[in-house]
Design a protein around this motif. Structure first.
Motif, PDB file in Angstrom:
ATOM      1  N   TYR A 134       0.845  -1.189   0.000  1.00  0.00           N
ATOM      2  CA  TYR A 134       0.000   0.000   0.000  1.00  0.00           C
ATOM      3  C   TYR A 134       0.880   1.239   0.000  1.00  0.00           C
ATOM      4  O   TYR A 134       1.636   1.483   0.940  1.00  0.00           O
ATOM      5  CB  TYR A 134      -0.903  -0.003   1.242  1.00  0.00           C
ATOM      6  N   LYS A 135       0.804   2.046  -1.060  1.00  0.00           N
ATOM      7  CA  LYS A 135       1.566   3.282  -1.142  1.00  0.00           C
ATOM      8  C   LYS A 135       0.668   4.477  -0.840  1.00  0.00           C
ATOM      9  O   LYS A 135      -0.527   4.446  -1.117  1.00  0.00           O
ATOM     10  CB  LYS A 135       2.181   3.448  -2.535  1.00  0.00           C
ATOM     11  N   ILE A 136       1.290   5.506  -0.287  1.00  0.00           N
ATOM     12  CA  ILE A 136       0.563   6.710   0.101  1.00  0.00           C
ATOM     13  C   ILE A 136       1.147   7.915  -0.635  1.00  0.00           C
ATOM     14  O   ILE A 136       2.372   8.056  -0.746  1.00  0.00           O
ATOM     15  CB  ILE A 136       0.665   6.931   1.634  1.00  0.00           C
ATOM     16  N   ALA A 137       0.270   8.784  -1.123  1.00  0.00           N
ATOM     17  CA  ALA A 137       0.692  10.061  -1.705  1.00  0.00           C
ATOM     18  C   ALA A 137       0.330  11.179  -0.733  1.00  0.00           C
ATOM     19  O   ALA A 137      -0.776  11.188  -0.183  1.00  0.00           O
ATOM     20  CB  ALA A 137       0.019  10.286  -3.052  1.00  0.00           C
ATOM     21  N   VAL A 138       1.256  12.096  -0.488  1.00  0.00           N
ATOM     22  CA  VAL A 138       1.010  13.187   0.457  1.00  0.00           C
ATOM     23  C   VAL A 138       1.519  14.503  -0.124  1.00  0.00           C
ATOM     24  O   VAL A 138       2.279  14.516  -1.090  1.00  0.00           O
ATOM     25  CB  VAL A 138       1.699  12.937   1.817  1.00  0.00           C
ATOM     26  N   VAL A 139       1.097  15.588   0.493  1.00  0.00           N
ATOM     27  CA  VAL A 139       1.588  16.921   0.131  1.00  0.00           C
ATOM     28  C   VAL A 139       2.767  17.264   1.038  1.00  0.00           C
ATOM     29  O   VAL A 139       2.650  17.191   2.266  1.00  0.00           O
ATOM     30  CB  VAL A 139       0.486  17.982   0.277  1.00  0.00           C
ATOM     31  N   ARG A 140       3.886  17.623   0.439  1.00  0.00           N
ATOM     32  CA  ARG A 140       5.044  18.052   1.232  1.00  0.00           C
ATOM     33  C   ARG A 140       4.662  19.245   2.099  1.00  0.00           C
ATOM     34  O   ARG A 140       4.059  20.206   1.632  1.00  0.00           O
ATOM     35  CB  ARG A 140       6.206  18.476   0.326  1.00  0.00           C
ATOM     36  N   GLY A 141       5.020  19.180   3.366  1.00  0.00           N
ATOM     37  CA  GLY A 141       4.740  20.285   4.268  1.00  0.00           C
ATOM     38  C   GLY A 141       3.450  20.135   5.050  1.00  0.00           C
ATOM     39  O   GLY A 141       3.241  20.867   6.016  1.00  0.00           O
ATOM     40  N   PHE A 142       2.578  19.211   4.672  1.00  0.00           N
ATOM     41  CA  PHE A 142       1.375  18.959   5.467  1.00  0.00           C
ATOM     42  C   PHE A 142       1.766  18.213   6.732  1.00  0.00           C
ATOM     43  O   PHE A 142       2.657  17.365   6.726  1.00  0.00           O
ATOM     44  CB  PHE A 142       0.372  18.111   4.684  1.00  0.00           C
ATOM     45  N   SER A 143       1.102  18.532   7.821  1.00  0.00           N
ATOM     46  CA  SER A 143       1.335  17.826   9.075  1.00  0.00           C
ATOM     47  C   SER A 143       0.012  17.664   9.812  1.00  0.00           C
ATOM     48  O   SER A 143      -0.773  18.610   9.905  1.00  0.00           O
ATOM     49  CB  SER A 143       2.321  18.592   9.959  1.00  0.00           C
ATOM     50  N   PHE A 144      -0.217  16.461  10.319  1.00  0.00           N
ATOM     51  CA  PHE A 144      -1.417  16.187  11.103  1.00  0.00           C
ATOM     52  C   PHE A 144      -1.053  15.551  12.441  1.00  0.00           C
ATOM     53  O   PHE A 144      -1.748  14.680  12.941  1.00  0.00           O
ATOM     54  CB  PHE A 144      -2.381  15.291  10.300  1.00  0.00           C
ATOM     55  N   GLY A 145       0.070  15.997  13.000  1.00  0.00           N
ATOM     56  CA  GLY A 145       0.461  15.555  14.324  1.00  0.00           C
ATOM     57  C   GLY A 145       1.577  14.539  14.331  1.00  0.00           C
ATOM     58  O   GLY A 145       1.991  14.019  13.287  1.00  0.00           O
ATOM     59  N   PRO A 146       2.100  14.233  15.522  1.00  0.00           N
ATOM     60  CA  PRO A 146       3.252  13.334  15.650  1.00  0.00           C
ATOM     61  C   PRO A 146       3.030  11.938  15.069  1.00  0.00           C
ATOM     62  O   PRO A 146       3.935  11.378  14.435  1.00  0.00           O
ATOM     63  CB  PRO A 146       3.483  13.275  17.165  1.00  0.00           C
ATOM     64  N   ALA A 147       1.858  11.355  15.282  1.00  0.00           N
ATOM     65  CA  ALA A 147       1.603  10.006  14.766  1.00  0.00           C
ATOM     66  C   ALA A 147       1.665   9.989  13.244  1.00  0.00           C
ATOM     67  O   ALA A 147       2.215   9.054  12.634  1.00  0.00           O
ATOM     68  CB  ALA A 147       0.244   9.504  15.257  1.00  0.00           C
ATOM     69  N   TYR A 148       1.107  11.013  12.628  1.00  0.00           N
ATOM     70  CA  TYR A 148       1.161  11.133  11.167  1.00  0.00           C
ATOM     71  C   TYR A 148       2.608  11.249  10.699  1.00  0.00           C
ATOM     72  O   TYR A 148       3.040  10.540   9.765  1.00  0.00           O
ATOM     73  CB  TYR A 148       0.355  12.358  10.731  1.00  0.00           C
ATOM     74  N   GLU A 149       3.378  12.131  11.337  1.00  0.00           N
ATOM     75  CA  GLU A 149       4.750  12.358  10.909  1.00  0.00           C
ATOM     76  C   GLU A 149       5.605  11.103  11.073  1.00  0.00           C
ATOM     77  O   GLU A 149       6.446  10.797  10.216  1.00  0.00           O
ATOM     78  CB  GLU A 149       5.339  13.541  11.678  1.00  0.00           C
ATOM     79  N   GLN A 150       5.387  10.357  12.150  1.00  0.00           N
ATOM     80  CA  GLN A 150       6.141   9.120  12.363  1.00  0.00           C
ATOM     81  C   GLN A 150       5.806   8.083  11.287  1.00  0.00           C
ATOM     82  O   GLN A 150       6.696   7.411  10.758  1.00  0.00           O
ATOM     83  CB  GLN A 150       5.845   8.561  13.752  1.00  0.00           C
ATOM     84  N   ALA A 151       4.528   7.972  10.948  1.00  0.00           N
ATOM     85  CA  ALA A 151       4.118   7.011   9.926  1.00  0.00           C
ATOM     86  C   ALA A 151       4.692   7.396   8.568  1.00  0.00           C
ATOM     87  O   ALA A 151       5.159   6.529   7.802  1.00  0.00           O
ATOM     88  CB  ALA A 151       2.598   6.924   9.868  1.00  0.00           C
ATOM     89  N   MET A 152       4.671   8.691   8.231  1.00  0.00           N
ATOM     90  CA  MET A 152       5.202   9.118   6.937  1.00  0.00           C
ATOM     91  C   MET A 152       6.712   8.891   6.867  1.00  0.00           C
ATOM     92  O   MET A 152       7.248   8.532   5.814  1.00  0.00           O
ATOM     93  CB  MET A 152       4.869  10.597   6.686  1.00  0.00           C
ATOM     94  N   THR A 153       7.414   9.085   7.991  1.00  0.00           N
ATOM     95  CA  THR A 153       8.854   8.812   8.016  1.00  0.00           C
ATOM     96  C   THR A 153       9.128   7.342   7.741  1.00  0.00           C
ATOM     97  O   THR A 153      10.046   6.996   6.975  1.00  0.00           O
ATOM     98  CB  THR A 153       9.442   9.211   9.381  1.00  0.00           C
ATOM     99  N   ALA A 154       8.311   6.458   8.325  1.00  0.00           N
ATOM    100  CA  ALA A 154       8.476   5.019   8.092  1.00  0.00           C
ATOM    101  C   ALA A 154       8.184   4.663   6.641  1.00  0.00           C
ATOM    102  O   ALA A 154       8.916   3.877   6.021  1.00  0.00           O
ATOM    103  CB  ALA A 154       7.550   4.236   9.029  1.00  0.00           C
ATOM    104  N   LEU A 155       7.130   5.237   6.077  1.00  0.00           N
ATOM    105  CA  LEU A 155       6.783   4.955   4.679  1.00  0.00           C
ATOM    106  C   LEU A 155       7.856   5.485   3.728  1.00  0.00           C
ATOM    107  O   LEU A 155       8.177   4.842   2.719  1.00  0.00           O
ATOM    108  CB  LEU A 155       5.433   5.579   4.342  1.00  0.00           C
ATOM    109  N   ARG A 156       8.428   6.636   4.063  1.00  0.00           N
ATOM    110  CA  ARG A 156       9.498   7.194   3.225  1.00  0.00           C
ATOM    111  C   ARG A 156      10.709   6.263   3.227  1.00  0.00           C
ATOM    112  O   ARG A 156      11.329   6.025   2.175  1.00  0.00           O
ATOM    113  CB  ARG A 156       9.879   8.584   3.723  1.00  0.00           C
ATOM    114  N   ALA A 157      11.048   5.746   4.393  1.00  0.00           N
ATOM    115  CA  ALA A 157      12.191   4.830   4.498  1.00  0.00           C
ATOM    116  C   ALA A 157      11.956   3.544   3.706  1.00  0.00           C
ATOM    117  O   ALA A 157      12.899   2.937   3.205  1.00  0.00           O
ATOM    118  CB  ALA A 157      12.463   4.504   5.970  1.00  0.00           C
TER     119      ALA A 157
END
Length: 269
Positions: A134-157
């Motif tokens: 499952y791939k996710i597309a996001v807008v650079r610079g959007f943030s919806f809190g720490p849980a979101y940012e942690q998940a996006m960091t994992a998906l980026r890796a």
């Protein structure tokens, strides 16, 4: 003029009277990026609910907001380096707090958005990260809190994150099958589809699924700690708070977005 409209203008009048002796010390620099019906541009002319709010508020309290179009990815850097007086719209984020004072305007809830698919969608960010196909597309610079940012960091890796400059790019990535879903508030996504003729046919296909870790949070704007003195911040803080109390902020959302697109993802404070 109906009762709601009269009450809004009465509130603006009271605010203007209360701040008759005050005004911003100088023009305010407000770089902005297009985001659905909240912010849009025709050339360099800004429109949408947030530019409308700024113009109304500026006329009431004696502030000039100089709105300029910039890519979304640059906004955070401009704010951090003292090149922006306001960051708007913005979700509350610990990473932004050292640079600005957060002023809440409404409550939002980001969800997992996808185009109609047969297979079940993940129910949580943890499940999303674990679902390797499952791939996710996001807008650079959007943030919806720490849980979101942690998940996006994992998906980026894991090389499962498609990062676009704006919501329209995200929608096109989903249409092309480059990603299976996105995480943002539905009003931003649907508002973007409504404004783009080639994307509008996708609107009936949009599915919204809540994610366990993402509940309701506050959204609004940040006032710079680097560039604004206490007097300017106090004036603007008071003005925006009054716009919330009067119901003007919520009325702008209701008037600008398609019926039903706010349900379950945006509500008044």
């Amino acid at each position: 003029m109906n009762a709601t409209t009269r009450s809004v203008w009465w509130a603006w009048g009271m605010l203007a009277a209360a701040t008759a002796q005050a005004a911003c010390s100088r023009p305010m620099a407000v770089p902005m990026a297009p985001v659905g019906m909240s912010v849009s541009f025709d050339g360099e002319r800004s429109s949408g609910l947030y530019p409308t709010l700024l113009r109304e508020l500026g006329a009431s309290v004696g502030c000039e907001f100089q709105m300029q179009r910039v890519p979304r990815a640059r906004l955070q850097k401009l704010f951090e380096t003292g090149q922006a007086d306001l960051l708007v719209p913005a979700s509350a984020s610990p990473s932004r707090d050292p640079h600005g004072e957060f002023v809440p305007l409404l409550q939002v809830r980001a969800t997992l958005l996808s185009l109609s698919q047969g297979k079940p969608a993940p129910n949580s960010l943890a499940e999303l990260v674990a679902q390797r196909d499952y791939k996710i597309a996001v807008v650079r610079g959007f943030s919806f809190g720490p849980a979101y940012e942690q998940a996006m960091t994992a998906l980026r890796a894991q090389q499962r994150l498609v990062e676009e400059s704006d919501p329209a790019g995200v929608a096109r990535a989903l249409r092309l099958g480059l990603a299976q879903g996105t995480v943002m508030t539905a009003n931003i996504f649907i508002g973007t589809l409504a404004l783009e003729p080639d994307l509008a046919p996708l609107m009936p296909q949009v599915r919204s699924e809540p994610l366990e870790e993402l509940g309701w949070s506050e959204s609004g704007l940040y006032l710079s700690r680097h560039t604004l003195g206490e007097a300017d911040r106090r004036l603007l803080r008071t003005a925006f708070a009054q716009a919330v109390r009067s119901g003007r902020v919520w009325r702008l959302f209701v008037d600008n977005y398609p019926a039903g697109s706010l349900n379950g993802n945006v509500k008044p404070l």
